[in-house]
Design a protein around this motif. Structure first.
Motif, mmCIF file in Angstrom:
data_model
loop_
_atom_site.group_PDB
_atom_site.id
_atom_site.type_symbol
_atom_site.label_atom_id
_atom_site.label_comp_id
_atom_site.label_asym_id
_atom_site.label_seq_id
_atom_site.Cartn_x
_atom_site.Cartn_y
_atom_site.Cartn_z
ATOM 1 N N VAL A 38 7.826 30.656 27.850
ATOM 2 C CA VAL A 38 6.251 30.945 26.804
ATOM 3 C C VAL A 38 6.678 30.188 25.376
ATOM 4 N N ASN A 39 6.505 29.432 25.037
ATOM 5 C CA ASN A 39 6.484 29.083 23.665
ATOM 6 C C ASN A 39 5.061 29.501 22.433
ATOM 7 N N MET A 40 5.914 30.786 21.838
ATOM 8 C CA MET A 40 5.715 31.950 20.805
ATOM 9 C C MET A 40 5.494 31.118 19.490
ATOM 10 N N LEU A 41 4.674 32.087 18.793
ATOM 11 C CA LEU A 41 5.161 32.121 17.394
ATOM 12 C C LEU A 41 5.091 33.398 16.398
ATOM 13 N N HIS A 42 5.144 33.334 15.345
ATOM 14 C CA HIS A 42 5.387 35.125 15.261
ATOM 15 C C HIS A 42 4.565 34.703 14.228
ATOM 16 N N ILE A 43 3.144 35.668 14.050
ATOM 17 C CA ILE A 43 2.237 36.168 13.168
ATOM 18 C C ILE A 43 3.007 37.003 12.358
ATOM 19 N N HIS A 44 3.095 36.738 10.465
ATOM 20 C CA HIS A 44 3.141 38.175 9.906
ATOM 21 C C HIS A 44 2.215 38.702 9.670
ATOM 22 N N TRP A 45 1.212 39.401 10.407
ATOM 23 C CA TRP A 45 0.979 40.477 9.744
ATOM 24 C C TRP A 45 0.868 41.492 9.453
ATOM 25 N N ALA A 46 -0.212 42.460 8.121
ATOM 26 C CA ALA A 46 0.560 43.146 6.998
ATOM 27 C C ALA A 46 0.750 44.712 7.703
ATOM 28 N N CYS A 47 0.612 44.772 9.795
ATOM 29 C CA CYS A 47 0.655 45.325 10.299
ATOM 30 C C CYS A 47 2.422 45.628 11.504
ATOM 31 N N ASP A 48 2.459 47.008 12.439
ATOM 32 C CA ASP A 48 3.104 47.095 13.012
ATOM 33 C C ASP A 48 2.387 46.143 14.902
ATOM 34 N N CYS A 49 1.895 45.414 14.172
ATOM 35 C CA CYS A 49 0.570 45.369 15.457
ATOM 36 C C CYS A 49 1.952 43.965 16.629
ATOM 37 N N ALA A 50 1.258 44.400 17.417
ATOM 38 C CA ALA A 50 2.101 43.116 18.448
ATOM 39 C C ALA A 50 2.097 42.051 17.574
ATOM 40 N N ASP A 51 2.348 40.782 17.256
ATOM 41 C CA ASP A 51 2.826 40.167 16.246
ATOM 42 C C ASP A 51 3.928 38.215 16.926
ATOM 43 N N TRP A 52 3.343 38.098 17.870
ATOM 44 C CA TRP A 52 3.978 37.062 18.513
ATOM 45 C C TRP A 52 2.336 36.212 19.741
ATOM 46 N N ILE A 53 1.565 35.265 19.253
ATOM 47 C CA ILE A 53 1.601 34.755 20.664
ATOM 48 C C ILE A 53 1.444 33.706 21.017
ATOM 49 N N PRO A 54 1.311 33.204 22.213
ATOM 50 C CA PRO A 54 1.723 32.014 22.723
ATOM 51 C C PRO A 54 0.758 30.317 22.432
ATOM 52 N N VAL A 55 2.273 30.012 21.789
ATOM 53 C CA VAL A 55 0.948 28.659 20.998
ATOM 54 C C VAL A 55 -0.017 27.933 21.776
ATOM 55 N N ASP A 56 -0.708 27.529 22.592
ATOM 56 C CA ASP A 56 -1.702 27.280 23.197
ATOM 57 C C ASP A 56 -2.752 28.507 22.780
ATOM 58 N N LEU A 57 -2.820 29.429 22.449
ATOM 59 C CA LEU A 57 -3.858 30.471 22.338
ATOM 60 C C LEU A 57 -3.512 30.358 20.375
ATOM 61 N N PHE A 58 -2.970 30.528 20.060
ATOM 62 C CA PHE A 58 -2.948 30.490 18.622
ATOM 63 C C PHE A 58 -3.437 29.062 18.463
ATOM 64 N N ASP A 59 -3.423 27.679 18.953
ATOM 65 C CA ASP A 59 -3.780 26.374 18.879
ATOM 66 C C ASP A 59 -5.929 27.046 19.250
ATOM 67 N N LYS A 60 -5.888 27.854 19.948
ATOM 68 C CA LYS A 60 -7.372 28.124 20.097
ATOM 69 C C LYS A 60 -7.633 29.033 19.348
ATOM 70 N N TYR A 61 -7.570 30.023 18.541
ATOM 71 C CA TYR A 61 -8.192 31.380 17.573
ATOM 72 C C TYR A 61 -7.020 30.927 16.625
ATOM 73 N N GLU A 62 -6.813 29.961 16.299
ATOM 74 C CA GLU A 62 -6.737 29.971 15.008
ATOM 75 C C GLU A 62 -7.466 30.415 13.713
ATOM 76 N N TYR A 63 -7.925 30.286 13.707
ATOM 77 C CA TYR A 63 -9.463 29.900 12.701
ATOM 78 C C TYR A 63 -10.284 31.823 12.878
ATOM 79 N N ASP A 64 -9.887 32.351 14.047
ATOM 80 C CA ASP A 64 -10.402 33.534 14.497
ATOM 81 C C ASP A 64 -9.490 34.663 14.093
ATOM 82 N N GLY A 65 -9.008 34.786 13.215
ATOM 83 C CA GLY A 65 -8.270 36.055 12.805
ATOM 84 C C GLY A 65 -8.186 37.604 14.290
#
Length: 132
Positions: A38-65
């Motif tokens: 799975v290709n993933m991107l790291h999201i730098h949240w300001a919390c200790d939350c889950a912070d990796w997202i599969p690229v296809d889901l990033f492309d789908k939800y990029e503008y909906d935080g």
């Protein structure tokens, strides 16, 4: 003698089964499905939350935080030899992980946080490579 053994067995089962059940409630389950990459991107949240997202889901939800956060996962190395290096700059880079998802949402092995963090899917990986 047989009657005493039967009573002992019923007592032991009556004590052990609830303990096994309660212990399994805290388990995120077994790894499921085939081994995948799975290709993933790291999201730098300001919390200790889950912070990796599969690229296809990033492309789908990029503008909906909120949706983006809801689809992020935790990553967990299968052993210490597979841990990401401390100096890896994952910002803006894609990482290809190979492994399996756990059956249920939870937290990576050894995870702790002073924050109240939501459980998320956990991807247990056995290898990784920096893609870009």
């Amino acid at each position: 003698m047989l009657d005493v053994t039967a009573k002992w067995s019923r007592w032991l089962v009556g004590i052990c089964m609830p303990i096994i059940f309660l212990d399994s409630c805290h388990d995120k389950g077994q790894e499921t499905g085939p081994i995948i990459s799975v290709n993933m991107l790291h999201i730098h949240w300001a919390c200790d939350c889950a912070d990796w997202i599969p690229v296809d889901l990033f492309d789908k939800y990029e503008y909906d935080g909120d949706s983006l956060a809801a689809h992020c996962v935790f990553i967990e190395p299968a052993s210490e030899e597979f841990m990401l290096p401390e100096n890896l700059d994952s910002f803006g880079h894609m990482v290809r992980f190979t492994g399996r998802y756990y059956e249920h949402a939870g937290f990576p092995e050894g995870y702790s946080s002073p924050e109240d963090v939501d459980e998320a899917m956990v991807f247990r990986y056995t290898s990784y490579e920096l893609v870009q």
